[in-house]
Design an enzyme around this catalytic site. Structure first.
Site, PDB file in Angstrom:
ATOM      1  N   CYS A 158       0.499  -1.276  -0.138  1.00 41.29           N
ATOM      2  CA  CYS A 158      -0.143  -0.134   0.091  1.00 41.29           C
ATOM      3  C   CYS A 158       0.531   1.494  -0.005  1.00 41.29           C
ATOM      4  O   CYS A 158       2.309   1.174  -0.700  1.00 41.29           O
ATOM      5  CB  CYS A 158      -1.362   0.348   0.907  1.00 41.29           C
ATOM      6  SG  CYS A 158      -0.129   0.528   2.561  1.00 41.29           S
ATOM      7  N   ALA A 159       0.181   2.629   0.451  1.00 43.58           N
ATOM      8  CA  ALA A 159       1.457   3.630  -0.200  1.00 43.58           C
ATOM      9  C   ALA A 159       1.883   3.267   1.217  1.00 43.58           C
ATOM     10  O   ALA A 159       3.132   3.935   0.239  1.00 43.58           O
ATOM     11  CB  ALA A 159       0.417   4.626   0.307  1.00 43.58           C
TER      12      ALA A 159
END
Lengths: 438, 97
Positions: free
Chosen positions: B7-8
């Site tokens: 994810c980020a």
């Protein structure tokens, strides 16, 4: 229900109009390299700015009381401030390494050679000789040189990659160890990059940093205004409303500006300006700062609060699970879990609460009553701590509460409808005995 | 089976990781990383699951995953948000075929 759906589709289409080009932009290797490189330099900014926090605690000239908060630190205050001059104010120098290495990674060439090349090219391109005192002027190393460092890093690494890939290098026999071979392979592209930088800076005497700052300075300073703040946040919230990472996709593009503002605030502070009179409200925008103080406490916290008090069993369970990460402004569980994303009932208050709260936060922080950000705490710092740590002003711990109230007021009318519809659905499901659907 | 979640910042997916581990066998590995580190860690895993908030990067991620011969796909929004470990593990198994 059909009407609601088409409304969601409209919003979704609108968001995609923005998201499509943004996603494409992020795929450009140079753009990704700038983003990754700036993130790579972040530890220097974060740790360096922590020294400035200590400086504030021990400096009598900062704040209104006229005496230092921790008087025993006073004799060392300047020594702490010096750390700011060689970390945050050398930002472009550090970025010239991290951006070059990130770009080399994208172009699939040796990152070590590229990082050094980027650093050397930047120095050669910005330092044209000694000043009158016999030292070198380091203005170019500060955030003022950030755009130039982006340019020199990208161009030098691009040249390097072109030479390596076209095979236009000095080749060593296979028996030479690869590390030694690599350093020889670098000679031709290094020589080309160095010559270009040297000709422009030293021979022709063109100082791009001063020139660019003269041209861009009013633009960069002027960009720190409430209209930019509100419209930037609106787009960020719109992206989140369809379940896309607004900060990573969009807000991060403001990082170079936010960093320049942060550096200017830090430099002003280190030279004796009070935390209440620092020039920039949006300092550190793009990664941390006011954004993290105002947005999620308004757009996420009230929802979790309402969920925990909801009549719907599912809301209560999920609300409790969403609370701990949300304190650290990690909001994916509530955005995707409730969900907030693509939720026809809550989409409007979701976008509105974050945007309005950020605007109110901007107005409040721009008054001399609140300190401004001069340090950059990591974005996942809980807002109550993030504010005081980043601004040196304990009063900023109240701002997330203001944000929460704004958010709650905006959400309440919409939430009642949503809760009702969820309750009806829950009862319907129970009536049909079709449990286990969730 | 070694599952990589992306994810980020690697933070929100690490929440899902904990729930997935409840449905993992003893020899299974489930770990979360930020997308920026994908290329340097991908070789240690069999399959890549992507957080829906960065699904706009799927094309880039797939390019890297394909180069390393690993299947990759985006986690369903509801599965992700409600941190459904079981469904996420099933998805990983399905991707591996």
């Amino acid at each position: 229900m059909n009407e609601k759906k088409s409304f969601i589709e409209k919003i979704s289409d609108f968001a995609n109009v923005i998201a499509g080009p943004l996603a494409k932009l992020g795929e450009i290797p140079a753009v990704a390299a700038i983003q990754n490189g700036m993130v790579g330099a972040l530890p220097v900014i974060i740790v360096g700015s922590l020294f400035l926090v200590v400086y504030v605690l021990g400096s009598p000239s900062v704040g209104n009381s006229g005496s230092a908060l921790l008087p025993f630190l006073e004799p060392f205050a300047d020594k702490f401030a010096w750390m700011n001059s060689i970390t945050l104010s050398f930002l472009a120098l550090y970025c010239s390494v991290s951006i070059s290495e990130s770009y080399a990674e994208k172009l699939d060439v040796d990152t070590k050679s590229a990082g050094l090349l980027g650093l050397a090219s930047f120095i050669i391109f910005t330092i044209g000789g000694l000043d009158e005192a016999g030292g070198i002027a380091v203005t170019a190393f500060s955030a003022s040189g950030l755009f130039v460092c982006i340019l020199t890093s990208l161009i030098s690494v691009k040249i390097y990659a072109l030479f390596i890939k076209k095979g236009f290098t000095i080749k060593m026999p296979d028996s030479v160890p690869p590390n030694i071979g690599n350093s020889f392979a670098s000679l031709v592209p290094y020589a080309v990059c160095f010559s270009i930088c040297w000709v422009i800076r030293t021979l022709l005497g063109f100082d791009m940093v001063s020139w660019l700052m003269g041209v861009l300075s009013p633009l960069i300073s002027g960009a720190d205004n409430i209209f930019v703040a509100i419209s930037a946040k609106f787009v960020g919230m719109l992206l989140w409303s369809v379940g896309l990472h607004g900060e990573n996709m969009w807000t991060t593009l403001f990082t170079p500006f936010g960093t320049i503002w942060l550096e200017e605030n830090a430099a002003a502070l280190a030279s004796g300006t009070s935390i209440y009179n620092l020039p920039h409200v949006l300092a550190a925008f793009g990664n941390t700062g006011l954004d993290r103080l105002m947005v999620w406490p308004a757009a996420a916290w009230p929802v979790i609060f309402l969920m925990m008090r909801s009549k719907v069993q599912y809301h209560r369970t999920l609300g409790i699970a969403c609370l701990p990460p949300a304190i650290f402004t990690i909001v994916e569980p509530v955005v995707f879990g409730l969900p907030l994303a693509l939720n026809p009932y809550l989409l409007i208050p979701f976008i509105l609460s974050g945007t309005v709260s950020f605007g109110v936060g901007y107005v409040l922080l721009s008054t001399p009553f609140f300190g401004k950000f001069f340090a950059a705490p990591p974005w996942a710092t809980p807002p109550f701590v993030l504010g005081p740590l980043g601004t040196g002003d304990i009063k900023t711990a109240f701002l997330p509460i203001v944000a929460f109230v704004i958010g709650l007021v905006i959400y309440l009318p919409f939430w009642k409808n949503y809760e009702k519809s969820c309750l009806e659905q829950e009862q319907e499901n129970e009536a049909l005995e079709s449990v286990g659907k969730r | 089976m070694k599952v990589l979640l992306i994810c980020a910042a690697g933070m929100s997916t690490s929440l899902l990781v904990n729930n997935m581990k409840k449905f993992a066998d003893a020899q299974d590995v489930v770990e979360a990383f930020p997308v920026a580190q994908l290329e340097s860690v991908i070789d240690n895993y069999d399959v890549v699951l992507v957080g829906p908030q960065i699904r706009y990067k799927l094309k880039d991620i797939k390019k890297i995953a394909d180069a390393h011969n690993k299947p990759a796909d985006v986690i369903d929004m509801a599965v992700y948000g409600q941190m459904k470990g079981k469904e996420a593990m099933q998805m990983a198994k399905k991707l591996l075929g």
